[in-house]
Design a protein around this motif. Structure first.
Motif, PDB file in Angstrom:
ATOM      1  N   MET A   1       0.872  -1.287  -0.035  1.00  0.00           N
ATOM      2  CA  MET A   1      -0.154   0.057   0.216  1.00  0.00           C
ATOM      3  C   MET A   1       0.900   1.095  -0.014  1.00  0.00           C
ATOM      4  N   TYR A   2       1.759   1.402   0.815  1.00  0.00           N
ATOM      5  CA  TYR A   2       2.786   2.387   0.772  1.00  0.00           C
ATOM      6  C   TYR A   2       3.555   2.773  -0.426  1.00  0.00           C
ATOM      7  N   GLU A   3       3.858   1.649  -0.995  1.00  0.00           N
ATOM      8  CA  GLU A   3       4.571   1.711  -2.352  1.00  0.00           C
ATOM      9  C   GLU A   3       3.477   2.506  -3.318  1.00  0.00           C
ATOM     10  N   LEU A   4       2.363   2.134  -3.283  1.00  0.00           N
ATOM     11  CA  LEU A   4       1.556   2.752  -4.262  1.00  0.00           C
ATOM     12  C   LEU A   4       1.213   4.428  -3.891  1.00  0.00           C
ATOM     13  N   ILE A   5       1.290   4.546  -2.552  1.00  0.00           N
ATOM     14  CA  ILE A   5       0.852   5.874  -2.194  1.00  0.00           C
ATOM     15  C   ILE A   5       2.111   6.848  -2.564  1.00  0.00           C
ATOM     16  N   VAL A   6       3.294   6.186  -2.258  1.00  0.00           N
ATOM     17  CA  VAL A   6       4.470   7.117  -2.777  1.00  0.00           C
ATOM     18  C   VAL A   6       4.459   7.554  -4.220  1.00  0.00           C
ATOM     19  N   LEU A   7       4.148   6.198  -4.850  1.00  0.00           N
ATOM     20  CA  LEU A   7       4.487   6.237  -6.500  1.00  0.00           C
ATOM     21  C   LEU A   7       3.259   7.457  -6.818  1.00  0.00           C
ATOM     22  N   SER A   8       2.130   7.039  -6.302  1.00  0.00           N
ATOM     23  CA  SER A   8       1.032   8.154  -6.700  1.00  0.00           C
ATOM     24  C   SER A   8       1.273   9.356  -6.569  1.00  0.00           C
ATOM     25  N   LEU A   9       1.912   9.756  -5.433  1.00  0.00           N
ATOM     26  CA  LEU A   9       2.142  11.158  -5.087  1.00  0.00           C
ATOM     27  C   LEU A   9       3.263  11.676  -6.055  1.00  0.00           C
ATOM     28  N   LEU A  10       4.283  10.997  -6.467  1.00  0.00           N
ATOM     29  CA  LEU A  10       5.452  11.369  -7.527  1.00  0.00           C
ATOM     30  C   LEU A  10       4.643  11.329  -8.865  1.00  0.00           C
ATOM     31  N   MET A  11       3.739  10.774  -9.081  1.00  0.00           N
ATOM     32  CA  MET A  11       2.916  10.972 -10.459  1.00  0.00           C
ATOM     33  C   MET A  11       2.507  12.511 -10.761  1.00  0.00           C
ATOM     34  N   SER A  12       2.254  13.105  -9.803  1.00  0.00           N
ATOM     35  CA  SER A  12       1.968  14.547 -10.002  1.00  0.00           C
ATOM     36  C   SER A  12       3.065  15.331 -10.016  1.00  0.00           C
ATOM     37  N   GLY A  13       4.143  14.832  -9.803  1.00  0.00           N
ATOM     38  CA  GLY A  13       5.380  15.857  -9.863  1.00  0.00           C
ATOM     39  C   GLY A  13       6.296  15.430  -8.653  1.00  0.00           C
ATOM     40  N   SER A  14       7.610  16.076  -8.715  1.00  0.00           N
ATOM     41  CA  SER A  14       8.695  15.679  -7.845  1.00  0.00           C
ATOM     42  C   SER A  14       8.287  16.261  -6.366  1.00  0.00           C
ATOM     43  N   ALA A  15       8.914  15.598  -5.381  1.00  0.00           N
ATOM     44  CA  ALA A  15       8.481  15.792  -3.862  1.00  0.00           C
ATOM     45  C   ALA A  15       9.598  15.414  -3.210  1.00  0.00           C
ATOM     46  N   HIS A  16       9.874  15.951  -2.020  1.00  0.00           N
ATOM     47  CA  HIS A  16      10.852  15.364  -1.154  1.00  0.00           C
ATOM     48  C   HIS A  16      10.121  14.727   0.062  1.00  0.00           C
ATOM     49  N   GLY A  17      11.145  13.973   0.827  1.00  0.00           N
ATOM     50  CA  GLY A  17      10.497  13.029   1.830  1.00  0.00           C
ATOM     51  C   GLY A  17       9.680  13.811   2.680  1.00  0.00           C
ATOM     52  N   TYR A  18      10.095  14.958   3.237  1.00  0.00           N
ATOM     53  CA  TYR A  18       8.991  15.657   4.216  1.00  0.00           C
ATOM     54  C   TYR A  18       7.895  15.860   3.841  1.00  0.00           C
ATOM     55  N   SER A  19       7.438  16.240   2.453  1.00  0.00           N
ATOM     56  CA  SER A  19       6.189  16.391   1.959  1.00  0.00           C
ATOM     57  C   SER A  19       5.346  15.280   1.625  1.00  0.00           C
ATOM     58  N   ILE A  20       6.028  14.121   1.320  1.00  0.00           N
ATOM     59  CA  ILE A  20       5.627  12.668   1.383  1.00  0.00           C
ATOM     60  C   ILE A  20       4.750  12.567   2.664  1.00  0.00           C
ATOM     61  N   ILE A  21       5.698  12.447   3.305  1.00  0.00           N
ATOM     62  CA  ILE A  21       5.365  11.999   4.921  1.00  0.00           C
ATOM     63  C   ILE A  21       4.306  12.811   5.417  1.00  0.00           C
ATOM     64  N   LYS A  22       4.218  14.323   5.062  1.00  0.00           N
ATOM     65  CA  LYS A  22       3.199  14.985   5.567  1.00  0.00           C
ATOM     66  C   LYS A  22       1.672  14.577   4.926  1.00  0.00           C
ATOM     67  N   THR A  23       2.027  14.348   3.479  1.00  0.00           N
ATOM     68  CA  THR A  23       0.782  13.950   2.794  1.00  0.00           C
ATOM     69  C   THR A  23       0.271  12.645   3.219  1.00  0.00           C
ATOM     70  N   MET A  24       1.243  11.638   3.351  1.00  0.00           N
ATOM     71  CA  MET A  24       0.508  10.435   3.826  1.00  0.00           C
ATOM     72  C   MET A  24      -0.100  10.443   5.268  1.00  0.00           C
ATOM     73  N   ASN A  25       0.364  11.141   6.085  1.00  0.00           N
ATOM     74  CA  ASN A  25      -0.084  11.301   7.283  1.00  0.00           C
ATOM     75  C   ASN A  25      -1.439  12.071   7.438  1.00  0.00           C
ATOM     76  N   ASP A  26      -1.606  13.193   6.411  1.00  0.00           N
ATOM     77  CA  ASP A  26      -2.846  13.744   6.330  1.00  0.00           C
ATOM     78  C   ASP A  26      -3.931  12.732   5.811  1.00  0.00           C
ATOM     79  N   ILE A  27      -3.511  11.965   4.994  1.00  0.00           N
ATOM     80  CA  ILE A  27      -4.553  10.894   4.347  1.00  0.00           C
ATOM     81  C   ILE A  27      -4.813   9.762   5.389  1.00  0.00           C
ATOM     82  N   ALA A  28      -3.842   9.461   6.223  1.00  0.00           N
ATOM     83  CA  ALA A  28      -4.063   8.278   7.239  1.00  0.00           C
ATOM     84  C   ALA A  28      -5.143   8.837   8.375  1.00  0.00           C
ATOM     85  N   GLY A  29      -5.108  10.183   8.806  1.00  0.00           N
ATOM     86  CA  GLY A  29      -5.802  10.506   9.728  1.00  0.00           C
ATOM     87  C   GLY A  29      -5.084  10.712  11.088  1.00  0.00           C
TER      88      GLY A  29
END
Length: 215
Positions: A1-29
């Protein structure tokens, strides 16, 4: 699941680890948190597999004195993203949660693929509704062996509650499917695919009358 989340976020453009974690936490609740220690081993693996690459250090951003390495998805990563999105047989027990992540990434799929996922999820929800209804009827008809009437009543309430939740999920999925089918942009993509212009199907040849009206 986490692999898909990371790849889907990067499909919209480049991102750094901090922003990826923040987005994942926003989605997770509020009660599920992803840490750097959980994310970065995954990023390392994806980079080793050739699914993502680190952006040139010249563009590395700085936050609190620490470099933030940005990542971009590769063509291999796009293929892997599509493979994970269209996988409907793995993680069946967690598929409801997984599907939520797929919905937010469906913009990166072809219309036909989106329809496949939505129709499959509708069947998935219907199966759960029918299963819970059948189990409620079974408990009411046979009673659970060795259980008191009060326990059986509580069990029926829980089953009906779960069935109601899946019914709501089913209605939501049907709404997504209706939106997808009514989307004019999706229709335009179909037109573009078949090279339809002005209500006529244009053939790729130089004959002056080589067109066919579409009714």
């Amino acid at each position: 699941m986490y692999e898909l989340i990371v790849l889907s976020l990067l499909m919209s453009g480049s991102a750094h680890g901090y922003s990826i974690i923040k987005t994942m936490n926003d989605i997770a609740g509020p009660y599920t948190k992803f840490s750097h220690g959980r994310l970065y081993p995954l990023l390392v693996r994806l980079e080793e597999e050739g699914s993502i690459v680190t952006v040139d250090n010249a563009t590395v951003e700085q936050t609190k004195g620490r470099p933030l390495h940005s990542y971009e998805i590769t063509e291999k990563g796009r293929e892997r993203f599509h493979e994970l999105m269209m996988n409907i047989t793995s993680n069946v027990g967690d598929y409801q949660k997984l599907f939520l992540h797929k919905v937010q990434a469906m913009e990166h799929l072809e219309p036909a693929d989106r329809l496949i996922l939505l129709e499959h999820y509708i069947n998935f929800c219907q199966a759960h509704v029918l299963y819970m209804i059948a189990k409620v009827e079974e408990v009411l008809r046979l009673q659970v062996h060795g259980m008191s009437p009060s326990h059986n009543n509580a069990l029926v309430k829980i089953m009906r509650h779960v069935a109601d939740q899946w019914q709501l999920e089913l209605e939501w999925a049907n709404g997504l499917l209706e939106e997808e089918r009514d989307d004019p942009q999706r229709l335009q993509l179909v037109y573009d695919h078949f090279n339809i212009r002005g209500g006529k199907l244009q053939y790729s040849c130089n004959m002056p009358d080589a067109s066919l009206s579409v009714y």
